[in-house]
Write a protein that holds these residues in place. Sequence first.
Motif, mmCIF file in Angstrom:
data_model
loop_
_atom_site.group_PDB
_atom_site.id
_atom_site.type_symbol
_atom_site.label_atom_id
_atom_site.label_comp_id
_atom_site.label_asym_id
_atom_site.label_seq_id
_atom_site.Cartn_x
_atom_site.Cartn_y
_atom_site.Cartn_z
ATOM 1 N N PRO A 48 12.748 9.988 3.812
ATOM 2 C CA PRO A 48 11.622 9.114 4.153
ATOM 3 C C PRO A 48 11.850 8.254 5.393
ATOM 4 C CG PRO A 48 12.295 8.870 1.846
ATOM 5 C CD PRO A 48 13.390 9.586 2.553
ATOM 6 N N ARG A 49 13.048 8.323 5.997
ATOM 7 C CA ARG A 49 13.384 7.375 7.058
ATOM 8 C C ARG A 49 13.455 8.011 8.436
ATOM 9 N NH1 ARG A 49 17.594 2.866 5.262
ATOM 10 N NH2 ARG A 49 16.447 1.922 6.987
ATOM 11 N N ALA A 50 12.987 9.227 8.581
ATOM 12 C CA ALA A 50 13.077 9.900 9.876
ATOM 13 C C ALA A 50 11.988 10.945 10.000
ATOM 14 C CB ALA A 50 14.456 10.549 10.027
ATOM 15 N N HIS A 51 11.857 11.471 11.211
ATOM 16 C CA HIS A 51 10.890 12.546 11.449
ATOM 17 C C HIS A 51 11.466 13.906 11.075
ATOM 18 C CE1 HIS A 51 9.786 9.247 14.278
ATOM 19 N NE2 HIS A 51 8.577 9.558 13.859
ATOM 20 N N GLY A 52 12.791 14.061 11.189
ATOM 21 C CA GLY A 52 13.427 15.324 10.858
ATOM 22 C C GLY A 52 14.794 15.096 10.257
ATOM 23 N N LEU A 53 15.181 15.945 9.314
ATOM 24 C CA LEU A 53 16.481 15.862 8.651
ATOM 25 C C LEU A 53 17.172 17.212 8.785
ATOM 26 C CD1 LEU A 53 18.573 14.411 6.914
ATOM 27 C CD2 LEU A 53 17.212 14.984 4.893
ATOM 28 N N ILE A 54 18.340 17.212 9.457
ATOM 29 C CA ILE A 54 19.098 18.439 9.689
ATOM 30 C C ILE A 54 20.084 18.629 8.546
ATOM 31 C CG2 ILE A 54 20.579 19.691 11.290
ATOM 32 C CD1 ILE A 54 19.557 17.793 13.515
ATOM 33 N N LEU A 55 19.991 19.783 7.875
ATOM 34 C CA LEU A 55 20.835 20.075 6.726
ATOM 35 C C LEU A 55 21.460 21.462 6.867
ATOM 36 C CD1 LEU A 55 18.478 18.928 3.818
ATOM 37 C CD2 LEU A 55 20.463 17.685 4.680
ATOM 38 N N ASN A 56 22.578 21.655 6.180
ATOM 39 C CA ASN A 56 23.141 22.996 6.068
ATOM 40 C C ASN A 56 22.283 23.824 5.103
ATOM 41 O OD1 ASN A 56 25.423 22.729 7.827
ATOM 42 N ND2 ASN A 56 26.373 21.448 6.260
ATOM 43 N N PRO A 57 22.329 25.155 5.201
ATOM 44 C CA PRO A 57 21.411 25.996 4.416
ATOM 45 C C PRO A 57 21.488 25.795 2.905
ATOM 46 C CG PRO A 57 22.450 27.290 6.134
ATOM 47 C CD PRO A 57 23.140 25.964 6.136
ATOM 48 N N GLY A 58 22.702 25.707 2.361
ATOM 49 C CA GLY A 58 22.822 25.599 0.903
ATOM 50 C C GLY A 58 22.205 24.343 0.358
ATOM 51 N N LEU A 59 22.444 23.217 1.039
ATOM 52 C CA LEU A 59 21.880 21.946 0.591
ATOM 53 C C LEU A 59 20.365 21.947 0.725
ATOM 54 C CD1 LEU A 59 22.972 19.217 -0.485
ATOM 55 C CD2 LEU A 59 22.794 18.351 1.842
ATOM 56 N N ALA A 60 19.872 22.477 1.835
ATOM 57 C CA ALA A 60 18.423 22.524 2.049
ATOM 58 C C ALA A 60 17.735 23.367 0.990
ATOM 59 C CB ALA A 60 18.132 23.077 3.436
ATOM 60 N N GLU A 61 18.356 24.474 0.631
ATOM 61 C CA GLU A 61 17.746 25.358 -0.362
ATOM 62 C C GLU A 61 17.777 24.730 -1.754
ATOM 63 O OE1 GLU A 61 17.864 30.103 -1.329
ATOM 64 O OE2 GLU A 61 19.724 29.125 -0.721
ATOM 65 N N GLY A 78 7.458 12.327 4.760
ATOM 66 C CA GLY A 78 8.869 12.205 5.065
ATOM 67 C C GLY A 78 9.302 13.167 6.144
ATOM 68 N N ALA A 79 10.618 13.388 6.207
ATOM 69 C CA ALA A 79 11.187 14.186 7.282
ATOM 70 C C ALA A 79 10.892 15.675 7.122
ATOM 71 C CB ALA A 79 12.691 13.972 7.318
ATOM 72 N N ALA A 80 10.728 16.329 8.265
ATOM 73 C CA ALA A 80 10.662 17.787 8.275
ATOM 74 C C ALA A 80 12.078 18.329 8.127
ATOM 75 C CB ALA A 80 10.051 18.270 9.586
ATOM 76 N N PRO A 81 12.274 19.398 7.357
ATOM 77 C CA PRO A 81 13.614 19.970 7.202
ATOM 78 C C PRO A 81 13.981 20.887 8.365
ATOM 79 C CG PRO A 81 12.061 21.121 5.785
ATOM 80 C CD PRO A 81 11.288 20.034 6.459
ATOM 81 N N LEU A 82 15.127 20.614 8.986
ATOM 82 C CA LEU A 82 15.695 21.470 10.019
ATOM 83 C C LEU A 82 17.004 22.043 9.468
ATOM 84 C CD1 LEU A 82 14.010 19.129 11.567
ATOM 85 C CD2 LEU A 82 15.228 19.945 13.587
ATOM 86 N N ILE A 83 17.242 23.340 9.654
ATOM 87 C CA ILE A 83 18.396 24.013 9.074
ATOM 88 C C ILE A 83 19.403 24.361 10.167
ATOM 89 C CG2 ILE A 83 19.201 25.948 7.680
ATOM 90 C CD1 ILE A 83 17.235 24.044 6.266
ATOM 91 N N ARG A 84 20.660 23.902 9.962
ATOM 92 C CA ARG A 84 21.722 24.297 10.900
ATOM 93 C C ARG A 84 22.183 25.705 10.541
ATOM 94 N NH1 ARG A 84 24.619 21.861 14.694
ATOM 95 N NH2 ARG A 84 23.914 19.766 14.131
ATOM 96 N N LEU A 85 22.199 26.584 11.528
ATOM 97 C CA LEU A 85 22.461 27.995 11.290
ATOM 98 C C LEU A 85 23.933 28.374 11.367
ATOM 99 C CD1 LEU A 85 19.544 29.612 13.341
ATOM 100 C CD2 LEU A 85 19.577 28.964 10.928
ATOM 101 N N ASP A 86 24.797 27.461 11.823
ATOM 102 C CA ASP A 86 26.193 27.823 12.018
ATOM 103 C C ASP A 86 27.132 26.758 11.475
ATOM 104 O OD1 ASP A 86 25.794 25.846 13.971
ATOM 105 O OD2 ASP A 86 25.638 27.312 15.582
ATOM 106 N N TRP A 87 28.388 27.126 11.384
ATOM 107 C CA TRP A 87 29.450 26.237 10.898
ATOM 108 C C TRP A 87 30.598 26.277 11.890
ATOM 109 C CZ3 TRP A 87 34.566 27.354 9.947
ATOM 110 C CH2 TRP A 87 35.304 26.398 9.222
ATOM 111 N N THR A 88 31.244 25.121 12.088
ATOM 112 C CA THR A 88 32.429 25.068 12.928
ATOM 113 C C THR A 88 33.446 24.108 12.324
ATOM 114 O OG1 THR A 88 33.308 24.528 15.119
ATOM 115 C CG2 THR A 88 31.374 23.292 14.404
ATOM 116 N N ASN A 89 34.717 24.425 12.525
ATOM 117 C CA ASN A 89 35.776 23.526 12.082
ATOM 118 C C ASN A 89 36.189 22.548 13.179
ATOM 119 O OD1 ASN A 89 37.021 25.320 13.818
ATOM 120 N ND2 ASN A 89 38.653 25.914 12.399
ATOM 121 N N GLN A 90 35.475 22.564 14.303
ATOM 122 C CA GLN A 90 35.856 21.750 15.462
ATOM 123 C C GLN A 90 36.013 20.250 15.163
ATOM 124 O OE1 GLN A 90 33.556 19.545 17.266
ATOM 125 N NE2 GLN A 90 35.329 18.889 18.481
#
Length: 260
Positions: A50-63, A74-86
């Motif tokens: 409820p506190r933003a226009h968009g919320l970026i989540l990893n796929p598992g959490l978003a699903e 509330g926020a639109a869901p944006l999905i991060r498509l990749d993972w990095t250990n950086q």
Amino acid sequence: MAATIGKTLRLAEFWQEGTPSLLLDATLPGALGPLPGLESPSGLVERLAPRAHGLILNPGLAERYADRFTGKLGAAPLIRLDWTNQPRPADFALPLHSVQRVPLASPTDAVQIGATAAVATLLLGYDEDFEAANIQSIAFMCRESVRIALPLLADVALAGPKIEPAKRDAAIQLGVSFMVEAGTDGVIIPLPSAPALDLLLDYAPVPLFIRVDAAADLDAGRNDLAGALAAGCAGIVLGSRALTDAALDAAGALVGADVS
């Protein structure tokens, strides 16, 4: 034409030209484990959406928690498509020996989960083979995103040993150029100097969002961020370490949004 219309409508769910947006990135626990304030996955979505226009989540959490999004309120869901250990530090429980970036989902997967847009990571500062593979991966994601009318944002990270402080602005400009040429629909960047940002705003035909990774950076750089938004940046992206109530309030005030 249909893809263009679809992308335009989806992009408008979290950003409209002339009105800066606030996006929240809650994906860092995917690389580091639970972080302060992000220990409860279900509570995370309920607190942040409820506190933003968009919320970026990893796929598992978003699903898993798709029903926790508040739709138009509330926020639109944006999905991060990749993972990095950086992001892992030297003293991490599983120490970093080599930087990796791997896909977690495709743009089509993101649509099936319910995404309004997707986010892909561009890691700059490593060897040429790594850089080429990273750019190619994002370019292929862009082609798929066109076919399904899903906006794709690139998240440019100055991460590798080849990044020199004196050439930071040039590296950011190069990253934006790579991602515009690849076909992304928006680019998330670290805050460059004002002259470098002016050049980028003239060059880039897509919205540019400024990433803030820590609450302290938001406080210290408030005037510079306000200047960037006034110059025409599309909004602010708060990283996972900056998702405190105070930072959310401060960022909301900067973009002129009611996120209380």
